[in-house]
Design an enzyme around this catalytic site. Structure first.
Site, PDB file in Angstrom:
ATOM      1  N   SER A   1      21.432 -97.175   4.560  1.00  0.00           N
ATOM      2  CA  SER A   1      21.059 -98.112   3.504  1.00  0.00           C
ATOM      3  C   SER A   1      21.820 -97.839   2.208  1.00  0.00           C
ATOM      4  CB  SER A   1      19.567 -97.993   3.230  1.00  0.00           C
ATOM      5  OG  SER A   1      19.250 -96.647   2.930  1.00  0.00           O
TER       6      SER A   1
ATOM      7  N   CYS B   1      14.144 -88.539   7.292  1.00  0.00           N
ATOM      8  CA  CYS B   1      14.757 -89.389   6.262  1.00  0.00           C
ATOM      9  C   CYS B   1      16.077 -88.743   5.826  1.00  0.00           C
ATOM     10  CB  CYS B   1      13.814 -89.519   5.067  1.00  0.00           C
ATOM     11  SG  CYS B   1      14.527 -90.464   3.707  1.00  0.00           S
TER      12      CYS B   1
ATOM     13  N   GLU C   1      16.797 -88.939  -5.605  1.00  0.00           N
ATOM     14  CA  GLU C   1      17.874 -89.716  -6.234  1.00  0.00           C
ATOM     15  C   GLU C   1      17.927 -89.506  -7.739  1.00  0.00           C
ATOM     16  OE1 GLU C   1      17.608 -93.747  -4.844  1.00  0.00           O
ATOM     17  OE2 GLU C   1      18.614 -93.214  -2.974  1.00  0.00           O
TER      18      GLU C   1
ATOM     19  N   HIS D   1      17.449 -88.406   3.065  1.00  0.00           N
ATOM     20  CA  HIS D   1      17.471 -87.641   1.817  1.00  0.00           C
ATOM     21  C   HIS D   1      16.858 -86.232   1.946  1.00  0.00           C
ATOM     22  CE1 HIS D   1      18.349 -91.599   0.381  1.00  0.00           C
ATOM     23  NE2 HIS D   1      18.174 -91.317  -0.899  1.00  0.00           N
TER      24      HIS D   1
HETATM   25  N1  DGL Z   1      18.024 -94.012   4.438  1.00  0.00           N
HETATM   26  C1  DGL Z   1      16.582 -94.187   4.403  1.00  0.00           C
HETATM   27  C2  DGL Z   1      15.942 -93.458   5.581  1.00  0.00           C
HETATM   28  O1  DGL Z   1      16.498 -92.539   6.142  1.00  0.00           O
HETATM   29  C3  DGL Z   1      16.003 -93.701   3.100  1.00  0.00           C
HETATM   30  C4  DGL Z   1      16.402 -94.532   1.909  1.00  0.00           C
HETATM   31  C5  DGL Z   1      15.934 -95.970   2.004  1.00  0.00           C
HETATM   32  O2  DGL Z   1      14.712 -96.237   2.002  1.00  0.00           O
HETATM   33  O3  DGL Z   1      16.793 -96.829   2.117  1.00  0.00           O
HETATM   34  O4  DGL Z   1      14.863 -93.814   5.973  1.00  0.00           O
END
Ligand code: DGL
Length: 281
Positions: A24, A199, A167, A201
């Site tokens: 994303s 996730c 972030e 992050h």
């Molecule tokens: N990349 C998303 C995940 O791994 C986290 C960031 C978002 O919500 O876009 O779920």
């Protein structure tokens, strides 16, 4: 003489082809980093859908539409593998992306390698999962773990504050420590033997999470687990790129700001140049 049809050759993957990774935004660079650390000779084409971020609060239908469009871009750039680095997109769009890619590219998500790791290493126990609302509410981890190993119970908790916290750079300080503590102390995560970081992050706060458990709970970093699974696949299928085939990595984003570029350092451990690619005119 009958004309031979070689069109199928366009679909043959070559070891020199790049690995496509999408997310994303730039958080998926934790996965790109893990891939690069394990396989430095591979070329990466990364797509961060910064125009539609965050995916964690979006509907499955929206995430599916974005994911297919990005897959199309990565296939056009000749990627041998499409790795869905985002947990929310892995949960919402994996089957569709796989169908769309067909024989043109092998598709990986960040969930299945973790499910396989749990099956091989845990029995008759409870495992925790933290992730976005989309990932947790999709029940994909829960269903896959139940299917593959019915003696393991998954206890999942949505932890939506963690993405904005990371972030904004709140890492390794008393604020992040307190927020992490408030989530991990939740009854839902009681008596677990391992915790899945579901996730993109969360690898950035892995140390803090591991510190909270002080060795009592294994903290499973899906970025490392998926990079290992990808390496095994490439080796088994003779698709490992040799170091002679030099070509740099490319980082595309659907929306560009200088702050996105600056943040690449946080996730990829180095500053990278982001190229803008508009998904829909
Ligand atoms: N990349 C998303 C995940 O791994 C986290 C960031 C978002 O919500 O876009 O779920």
């Amino acid at each position: 003489m009958r004309k031979m049809n070689f069109s199928y050759l366009h679909h043959l993957m070559k070891s020199s082809d790049p690995i496509g990774i999408f997310d994303s935004g730039i958080g998926g660079m934790t996965v790109a980093r893990a891939v690069k650390d394990l396989m430095p000779d591979e070329q990466i084409i990364y797509f961060g859908d910064t125009a539609h971020l965050p995916y964690g609060d979006k509907s499955a239908a929206a995430i599916q539409a974005y994911s297919v469009k990005i897959t199309d871009v990565l296939i056009q750039r000749g990627c041998k593998v499409i790795l869905i680095a985002c947990n929310s997109a892995s949960a919402a769009a994996f089957e569709l992306v796989k169908e769309y890619a067909g024989k043109k590219a092998k598709v990986f998500n960040v969930i299945d390698p973790v499910v396989a790791y749990i099956r091989e290493n845990y029995q008759k126990t409870s495992i925790g999962l933290i992730g976005t609302k989309q990932t947790v509410n999709s029940m994909v981890y829960q269903n896959k773990i139940e299917e593959s190993s019915n003696s393991v119970k998954l206890k999942a908790l949505a932890t939506p504050l963690l993405v904005p916290m990371i972030e904004e750079g709140f890492i390794n300080n008393h604020i992040s420590e307190e927020i992490i503590h408030q989530y991990l102390v939740n009854d839902q995560l009681k008596d677990i033997e391992a915790l899945i970081l579901g996730c993109t992050h969360y690898p950035l706060i892995k140390k803090e999470i591991a510190g909270y458990y002080a060795g009592r709970v294994e903290v499973i970093d899906s970025s490392v687990t998926v990079a290992k699974a990808l390496k095994a696949y490439l080796e088994y299928n003779n698709l490992v790129r040799s170091n002679k085939q030099s070509n740099g990595d490319h980082f595309l984003v659907s929306d560009f700001t200088e702050s996105f570029e600056a943040t690449t350092k946080l996730f990829f451990k180095e500053l990278v140049h982001l190229e803008k690619y508009t998904l829909w005119e």
